[in-house]
Motif scaffolding. Structure first.
Motif, PDB file in Angstrom:
ATOM      1  N   ALA A  81       0.826  -1.209   0.000  1.00 41.86           N
ATOM      2  CA  ALA A  81       0.000   0.000   0.000  1.00 41.86           C
ATOM      3  C   ALA A  81       0.859   1.256   0.000  1.00 41.86           C
ATOM      4  N   VAL A  82       1.906   1.256   0.810  1.00 42.18           N
ATOM      5  CA  VAL A  82       2.810   2.414   0.863  1.00 42.18           C
ATOM      6  C   VAL A  82       3.483   2.616  -0.490  1.00 42.18           C
ATOM      7  N   GLU A  83       3.905   1.518  -1.111  1.00 41.72           N
ATOM      8  CA  GLU A  83       4.554   1.599  -2.422  1.00 41.72           C
ATOM      9  C   GLU A  83       3.580   2.131  -3.482  1.00 41.72           C
ATOM     10  N   ILE A  84       2.337   1.635  -3.447  1.00 40.87           N
ATOM     11  CA  ILE A  84       1.315   2.075  -4.403  1.00 40.87           C
ATOM     12  C   ILE A  84       1.065   3.576  -4.262  1.00 40.87           C
ATOM     13  N   VAL A  85       0.961   4.047  -3.028  1.00 37.82           N
ATOM     14  CA  VAL A  85       0.676   5.466  -2.793  1.00 37.82           C
ATOM     15  C   VAL A  85       1.841   6.336  -3.260  1.00 37.82           C
ATOM     16  N   GLN A  86       3.059   5.869  -3.051  1.00 37.25           N
ATOM     17  CA  GLN A  86       4.224   6.615  -3.560  1.00 37.25           C
ATOM     18  C   GLN A  86       4.140   6.727  -5.081  1.00 37.25           C
ATOM     19  N   ASP A  87       3.791   5.615  -5.727  1.00 39.98           N
ATOM     20  CA  ASP A  87       3.648   5.618  -7.186  1.00 39.98           C
ATOM     21  C   ASP A  87       2.524   6.551  -7.619  1.00 39.98           C
ATOM     22  N   ALA A  88       1.436   6.539  -6.839  1.00 44.63           N
ATOM     23  CA  ALA A  88       0.272   7.373  -7.168  1.00 44.63           C
ATOM     24  C   ALA A  88       0.617   8.858  -7.079  1.00 44.63           C
ATOM     25  N   PHE A  89       1.357   9.244  -6.047  1.00 43.30           N
ATOM     26  CA  PHE A  89       1.755  10.654  -5.911  1.00 43.30           C
ATOM     27  C   PHE A  89       2.701  11.063  -7.039  1.00 43.30           C
ATOM     28  N   LEU A  90       3.593  10.160  -7.421  1.00 45.75           N
ATOM     29  CA  LEU A  90       4.513  10.450  -8.520  1.00 45.75           C
ATOM     30  C   LEU A  90       3.726  10.647  -9.820  1.00 45.75           C
ATOM     31  N   LYS A  91       2.762   9.741 -10.034  1.00 40.95           N
ATOM     32  CA  LYS A  91       1.929   9.838 -11.229  1.00 40.95           C
ATOM     33  C   LYS A  91       1.105  11.125 -11.204  1.00 40.95           C
TER      34      LYS A  91
END
Length: 206
Positions: A56-66
């Protein structure tokens, strides 16, 4: 329908709009403010969909980058919160579909501490306040998190997302509507149907 989040926050939307515009103009601190505002609910939503906190933490980091890269394409800056949650939910569901996650993931963080309905750690394992008619909260209050998780996974995708975002995370209806790409009325309908289905699925545990 319980609390309706009517105050949904024109003030917060205005603040989001200003921060988005400032970030587009190159102010990194403005985007950092958006990250601080939405990081916790975003991780909690992703965790509810994946059952794994590290993912979940990894997904959210990716989401903020996107989101940062696509900020200038956001047609309605005031809708940043819902737009971000749509990115988070899409990335989470894609990860879920592309991977065989173990069934019935327990509601614990990486250290083995229980997770409450908002995704916050409760080291003493205390339950949420009782008295709510919402089946998801009642289940959590009775430490039936595993049954709730299994029941949530049996809901249709939009019902599950509506329940997770609106009922459990208490995000404003407008934000949930943006995330699900539907009307506020449709969100109400998904929540209603989701709660009804959860009551059926959890009737032997409530």
């Amino acid at each position: 329908m319980g609390h309706e989040h009517q105050s949904d926050s024109s003030a917060e939307s205005v603040a989001d709009e200003a921060l988005v515009r400032e970030a587009i103009e190159g102010d990194r601190t403005a985007f950092d403010s958006l990250v601080r505002r939405y990081q916790t609910p975003a991780v909690a939503v992703s965790y509810r969909l994946l059952g794994n906190r590290a993912d979940a933490v990894e997904i959210v980091q990716d989401a903020f980058l996107k989101a940062f890269k696509g900020l200038s394409t956001l047609e309605r800056p005031e809708a940043f919160g819902g737009w971000l949650m749509r990115i988070v939910s899409n990335l989470s569901l894609n990860r879920r579909r592309g991977r065989h996650l173990r069934k019935g993931a327990s509601l614990e963080d990486d250290e083995g501490n229980p997770i409450d309905a908002r995704g916050a750690t409760t080291t003493s394992g205390e339950s949420l306040q009782s008295g709510s008619l919402d089946p998801s909260r009642a289940a959590m209050g009775k430490e039936l998190g595993a049954q709730l998780e299994k029941a949530l996974q049996q809901l249709p995708e939009k019902q599950r997302l509506a329940i997770v975002m609106f009922t459990i995370q208490e995000l404003p209806q407008r934000q949930v509507a943006e995330a699900l790409d539907c009307s506020v009325e449709a969100v109400k309908w998904h929540v209603f149907q989701g709660r009804k289905k959860l009551k059926e699925l959890l009737k032997d545990h409530l």
